[in-house]
Write an enzyme that holds these catalytic residues in place. Structure first.
Site, mmCIF file in Angstrom:
data_model
loop_
_atom_site.group_PDB
_atom_site.id
_atom_site.type_symbol
_atom_site.label_atom_id
_atom_site.label_comp_id
_atom_site.label_asym_id
_atom_site.label_seq_id
_atom_site.Cartn_x
_atom_site.Cartn_y
_atom_site.Cartn_z
ATOM 1 N N ASN A 9 -81.880 -11.258 82.946
ATOM 2 C CA ASN A 9 -81.146 -10.614 81.857
ATOM 3 C C ASN A 9 -79.661 -10.660 82.216
ATOM 4 O O ASN A 9 -79.205 -9.912 83.062
ATOM 5 C CB ASN A 9 -81.638 -9.165 81.715
ATOM 6 C CG ASN A 9 -80.811 -8.352 80.728
ATOM 7 O OD1 ASN A 9 -80.043 -8.910 79.942
ATOM 8 N ND2 ASN A 9 -80.962 -7.045 80.771
ATOM 9 N N LYS A 11 -77.139 -9.818 80.459
ATOM 10 C CA LYS A 11 -76.321 -8.767 79.831
ATOM 11 C C LYS A 11 -75.055 -9.403 79.221
ATOM 12 O O LYS A 11 -75.127 -10.520 78.715
ATOM 13 C CB LYS A 11 -76.011 -7.661 80.846
ATOM 14 C CG LYS A 11 -77.294 -7.177 81.539
ATOM 15 C CD LYS A 11 -77.158 -5.919 82.325
ATOM 16 C CE LYS A 11 -78.506 -5.550 82.907
ATOM 17 N NZ LYS A 11 -78.517 -4.273 83.624
ATOM 18 N N HIS A 95 -84.033 -2.240 75.733
ATOM 19 C CA HIS A 95 -83.472 -2.082 77.079
ATOM 20 C C HIS A 95 -82.803 -0.713 77.190
ATOM 21 O O HIS A 95 -82.233 -0.221 76.210
ATOM 22 C CB HIS A 95 -82.462 -3.203 77.342
ATOM 23 C CG HIS A 95 -82.014 -3.229 78.763
ATOM 24 N ND1 HIS A 95 -81.033 -2.393 79.230
ATOM 25 C CD2 HIS A 95 -82.438 -3.963 79.820
ATOM 26 C CE1 HIS A 95 -80.866 -2.620 80.536
ATOM 27 N NE2 HIS A 95 -81.711 -3.568 80.911
ATOM 28 N N GLU A 97 -80.087 0.204 78.353
ATOM 29 C CA GLU A 97 -78.672 0.220 77.939
ATOM 30 C C GLU A 97 -78.549 0.288 76.422
ATOM 31 O O GLU A 97 -77.630 0.919 75.884
ATOM 32 C CB GLU A 97 -77.944 -1.011 78.521
ATOM 33 C CG GLU A 97 -77.702 -0.844 80.018
ATOM 34 C CD GLU A 97 -77.691 -2.126 80.821
ATOM 35 O OE1 GLU A 97 -77.513 -3.211 80.242
ATOM 36 O OE2 GLU A 97 -77.872 -2.031 82.048
ATOM 37 N N GLU A 167 -88.884 -0.454 83.586
ATOM 38 C CA GLU A 167 -87.581 -0.389 84.242
ATOM 39 C C GLU A 167 -87.166 1.068 84.399
ATOM 40 O O GLU A 167 -86.599 1.659 83.458
ATOM 41 C CB GLU A 167 -86.526 -1.116 83.401
ATOM 42 C CG GLU A 167 -86.821 -2.585 83.205
ATOM 43 C CD GLU A 167 -85.543 -3.378 82.943
ATOM 44 O OE1 GLU A 167 -85.236 -4.256 83.733
ATOM 45 O OE2 GLU A 167 -84.839 -3.069 81.960
ATOM 46 N N GLY A 173 -79.181 -1.408 88.009
ATOM 47 C CA GLY A 173 -77.783 -1.602 88.384
ATOM 48 C C GLY A 173 -77.301 -0.654 89.472
ATOM 49 O O GLY A 173 -76.105 -0.543 89.719
ATOM 50 N N SER A 213 -82.781 -3.348 89.933
ATOM 51 C CA SER A 213 -82.289 -3.723 91.267
ATOM 52 C C SER A 213 -83.235 -4.675 92.013
ATOM 53 O O SER A 213 -83.389 -4.577 93.226
ATOM 54 C CB SER A 213 -82.009 -2.479 92.106
ATOM 55 O OG SER A 213 -80.950 -1.726 91.520
HETATM 56 P P1 PGA Z 1 -80.448 -4.893 87.537
HETATM 57 O O1 PGA Z 1 -80.766 -4.834 85.964
HETATM 58 O O2 PGA Z 1 -81.391 -5.923 88.133
HETATM 59 O O3 PGA Z 1 -79.008 -5.288 87.630
HETATM 60 O O4 PGA Z 1 -80.740 -3.533 88.090
HETATM 61 C C1 PGA Z 1 -82.078 -4.927 85.464
HETATM 62 C C2 PGA Z 1 -82.070 -4.821 83.965
HETATM 63 O O5 PGA Z 1 -81.245 -4.080 83.434
HETATM 64 O O6 PGA Z 1 -82.873 -5.463 83.247
#
Ligand code: PGA
Length: 265
Positions: A9, A11, A95, A97, A167, A173, A213
């Site tokens: 992903n 982003k 997601h 976010e 997740e 993140g 992560s």
């Molecule tokens: P990250 O993000 O691996 O940077 O923690 C995962 C995601 O948001 O899908």
């Protein structure tokens, strides 16, 4: 049997030129890597160019969102039909976010799920609890609600094709991934609920992947757990070599778990 799926992903990162360069490199690197499905999710602006660069390769392309109407006066939105037309085969939906920054709810996730299937896209549906919710012992209630409301009205045949991404929001993140035991517990729970609500066969075919992560050095531990069918990778997918390491190490861990069976989990 489920073939592991590793999705990157991106982003809000990468221009068209950067996306094309990455996909061209990745397709060469994974051309002989079997037993794993590899997907990357560029921003909307690069979906078409990335899909062209991935044509006839092992790399699938996802969009990061869609809007549920087919077309109309919805300034700034992109429909499932448009995403499919641009060459995506998958779409990330719900997601965290989108939920926390852009007001996505379980009800709007549900409308997007139906639109994704209607457009012939495979949804990657994201669920997961916040740190507060985990500390208040509400993780399973949150997962129940997100599954029940988000997947409401879908048929067993659709659940069978679906990818659910667990997740935990506190792991996204932050560099703080779930322990393998925490992932195994949540994934087992999700599969149990899918079995209860959509039947054993659909639950057996549905992919439940982990996100938060994920890095080259923790993917093997995560994917050695039962019911962890792959990963949704944010930050560590932006570099093609790091993403390749995650793909191959994840695939190998899944194989070891199966006692050497050909790349299924
Ligand atoms: P990250 O993000 O691996 O940077 O923690 C995962 C995601 O948001 O899908």
């Amino acid at each position: 049997m489920r073939i592991p799926l590793i999705a990157g992903n991106w982003k809000m990162y990468k221009t068209v030129a950067e996306a094309v360069k990455y996909v061209k490199e990745l397709r060469g690197l994974v051309k002989d890597v079997d037993g794993v499905e590899v997907v990357v999710a560029p921003p909307f602006t690069a979906v078409h160019a990335a899909a062209e660069a991935a044509r006839n390769s092992n790399v699938g392309i996802a969009a990061q969102d869609l809007y549920w109407e087919r077309e109309g006066a919805f300034t700034g939105e992109v429909s499932g039909v448009m995403v499919r037309d641009a060459g995506a085969e998958y779409v990330i939906i719900g997601h965290s976010e989108r939920r926390t920054l852009f007001g996505e709810t379980d009800a709007s996730v549900n409308r997007r799920m139906a639109a994704a299937f209607a457009a012939g896209l495979c949804p990657i549906a994201c669920i997961g609890e916040t740190l507060d919710q985990r500390e208040r012992q509400e993780t399973f209630d949150v997962l129940d609600r997100q599954i029940k409301l988000g997947l409401d009205g879908l048929g067993s045949d659709q659940i069978a094709q679906l990818v659910v991404a667990y997740e935990p929001v506190w792991a996204i993140g932050t560099g703080r991934n779930a322990t393998p035991a925490q992932a195994a517990e949540a994934h087992g729970y999700i599969r149990k609920r899918l079995r209860q609500w959509f039947g054993a066969e659909a639950a057996e075919l549905c992919h439940v992947i982990y996100g938060g992560s994920v890095k080259p050095d923790n993917i093997a531990d995560l994917m050695s757990q039962p019911d962890v069918d792959g990963a949704l990778v944010g930050g560590a997918s932006l570099d093609v070599r790091s993403f390749l390491d995650i793909v191959t190490r994840g695939r190998d861990a899944a194989r070891r778990r199966q006692g050497g069976a050909a790349g299924t989990v």
